[in-house]
Design an enzyme around this catalytic site. Structure first.
Site, short mmCIF file in Angstrom:
data_model
loop_
_atom_site.label_atom_id
_atom_site.label_comp_id
_atom_site.label_asym_id
_atom_site.label_seq_id
_atom_site.Cartn_x
_atom_site.Cartn_y
_atom_site.Cartn_z
N MET A 13 0.83 -1.21 0.00
CA MET A 13 0.00 0.00 0.00
C MET A 13 0.87 1.26 0.00
O MET A 13 2.08 1.19 0.13
CB MET A 13 -0.89 0.00 1.24
N HIS A 14 0.19 2.38 -0.11
CA HIS A 14 0.75 3.71 0.16
C HIS A 14 1.80 4.20 -0.84
O HIS A 14 2.41 5.25 -0.63
CB HIS A 14 1.40 3.80 1.55
N ASP A 40 -2.69 -4.87 0.55
CA ASP A 40 -2.34 -6.20 1.05
C ASP A 40 -2.88 -6.52 2.44
O ASP A 40 -3.18 -7.67 2.75
CB ASP A 40 -0.84 -6.46 0.97
C1 XUL Z 1 0.32 -1.06 5.78
C2 XUL Z 1 1.67 -1.08 5.16
C3 XUL Z 1 2.18 -2.34 4.58
C4 XUL Z 1 2.37 -2.22 3.13
C5 XUL Z 1 3.38 -3.21 2.57
O1 XUL Z 1 -0.02 0.18 6.32
O2 XUL Z 1 2.35 -0.11 5.11
O3 XUL Z 1 1.38 -3.41 4.85
O4 XUL Z 1 1.12 -2.37 2.52
O5 XUL Z 1 3.09 -4.49 2.79
#
Ligand code: XUL
Length: 493
Positions: free
Chosen positions: A79-80, A236
């Site tokens: 994410m992000h 994820d």
């Molecule tokens: C959730 C996060 C991680 C990323 C990478 O906030 O930063 O789970 O999605 O896996």
């Protein structure tokens, strides 16, 4: 047959799942994100696509007939991220990832906009999120933004290559700090605050909805049926929840991938940004979740194995377990990439104290395993104070392969951990479930069920009591070192 594809941080995983929800094949292709400076983290979108293509090649190699019967594809992803594309859909710079801390000043400035905005966006602005990174680019790389036409999240670049469509889903949009969680749509106020143009944003769908159909040339290359749907998919963490059936209030998990999470699903949206809880849209309609997000999950273990001479992680864990007699005399902070919950400290780093002339490599690895367990305990305490303490939690991600680590974590958290079959491939399996939901239109509850239980790890009371004072010492160590971490590279505080 359904395919789930998870664009992780250190690997892309693909799983082929049959109509009885049994995984038929799983393949994994490594990724190699870069740290151009301490605290920065980047990767190339092309590397994600190359890895997915290599994975599909391998699936085709062993399961060509099954590929011909695939009904839909689902996506999950780290994410992000911030991936910027030009008018011809070419990346204008490497993607900036979730564990990149460069936008700390921008995140603090955005936090000054106040709590009501954070309540609608689900979380306090922190440096890893997409919005603050766009604000950083505005001041440090304006020429990049001049060339930008589109903003995508990592998995959505793979979707673009599969379908030609620029689309994201609500659960991944949720992690951008540009998204109104209760209304499940973009936030005009956040877009303006972060300097993001509305025209850059992808179309939004729910995670179980159809986002597009497979391009003819893609279908032909891997012998997939033409025009099959690609589901919205999701971030994820949320998709990991779908994979183990954590979709109803109070159902959750501890995940140990490259990152780590303590996650609790919720039928209501209950933000708590002051505690650094992440309150995000779930990957099923009408659901949200509360999460403590750790930037350092199983990655400190991989680093500790490297520091102590390298080798196989599984074999190292066996050596540590064979020598285990209780809590280590060493104390380790696992914050290699800074930390989000509960510190919001992009400058935090790892530390190991208590070394002597007789310290063995296995002692260092054990201390690091304990450090991650302690930081998960911090994460659970935050969630317990915010939405309540669950009776039990699933245990998923690559780290969940280790029963030894699981026992340690169950004791430190003083909670019961449930291991599900196949839970180490959580998000890829959850993505295959979203593919199924989008192709069949079945009710979520009929598909997103808990997989068969492989084992239950209860908290060992003796170990819990031995670890309690070490957890207090761990917290004190971070507090003592925080001013040191805050010094910049020239040594100034
Ligand atoms: C959730 C996060 C991680 C990323 C990478 O906030 O930063 O789970 O999605 O896996």
């Amino acid at each position: 047959m359904f395919i789930g594809i998870d664009i992780g941080t250190s690997a892309v995983k693909l799983v082929l799942v049959d109509a009885g929800q049994q995984p038929v094949a799983t393949v994994e292709e490594a990724l190699h994100p870069r740290q151009p400076r301490p605290g920065w983290s980047e990767d190339d979108a092309e590397a994600w696509w190359t890895a997915v293509a290599a994975g599909l090649d391998r699936l085709r190699g062993g399961h060509a007939q099954a590929l011909g019967r695939v009904q839909a594809i689902g996506l999950s992803g780290q994410m992000h991220g911030a991936l910027l594309l030009d008018a011809a859909d070419r990346p204008v710079r490497p993607a900036i990832l979730w564990n990149d801390g460069r936008s700390a000043a921008e995140a603090d400035r955005l936090a000054d906009l106040g709590l009501p905005l954070q309540n609608s966006l689900g979380v306090r602005p922190m440096p890893g999120f997409t919005g603050p990174k766009l604000a950083w680019l505005r001041s440090h790389e304006p020429e990049v933004l001049d060339r930008t036409h589109h903003l995508l999240l990592p998995k959505d670049y793979v979707r673009l290559r599969l379908t030609g469509e620029r689309v994201t889903d609500v659960s991944d949009a949720a992690g951008t700090w540009l998204f109104d969680q209760a209304r499940r749509t973009w936030s005009a106020e956040a877009l303006e605050a972060c300097g993001v143009e509305r025209a850059w944003l992808p179309r939004l769908v729910e995670s179980n909805a159809v986002s597009g159909t497979l391009l003819r040339e893609v279908a032909k290359r891997w012998g997939l049926p033409p025009d099959i749907p690609v589901a919205g998919g999701g971030g994820d963490t949320a998709v990991g929840g779908v994979g183990i059936g954590a979709v109803d209030t109070g159902h959750g998990f501890v995940s140990l991938g490259t990152s780590g999470q303590v996650f609790l699903a919720d039928a209501r949206y209950r933000p708590d940004p002051e505690r650094l809880v992440h309150g995000f849209c779930h990957a099923v309609p009408g659901r949200w979740y509360a999460m403590s997000a750790l930037l350092n999950g199983a990655s400190p273990l991989a680093a500790a194995v490297r520091w102590t001479g390298g080798g196989d992680i599984g074999a190292t864990l066996e050596r540590v377990e064979a020598r285990f007699e209780g809590p280590s005399r060493l104390l380790a902070l696992p914050y290699l990439f800074g930390e989000r919950t509960p510190h919001n400290d992009p400058y935090a780093r790892g530390a190991i104290i208590g070394l002597t002339g007789s310290t063995e490599p296995a002692d260092i690895v054990q201390a690091v395993l304990e450090g991650v367990a302690f930081s998960l305990a911090d994460g659970l305490d935050v969630l317990a104070a915010s939405v309540g303490r669950p009776d039990a939690l699933g245990f998923i991600g690559g780290g969940a392969r280790s029963l030894f680590w699981g026992r340690m974590i169950a004791a430190v958290l003083d909670t019961t951990l449930v291991r599900y079959r196949g839970a180490d491939r959580g998000p890829a399996f959850g993505a295959a479930r979203l593919a199924r939901l989008c192709a069949t239109g079945e009710p979520v509850g009929a598909v997103a069920t808990a997989p068969p239980v492989e084992g239950v790890i209860a908290s060992d009371a003796r170990l819990r009591d031995l670890y309690a004072p070490r957890l207090a010492a761990f917290r004190a160590l971070y507090r003592a070192l925080r001013p040191e971490f805050a010094r910049d590279e020239d040594g100034r505080p």
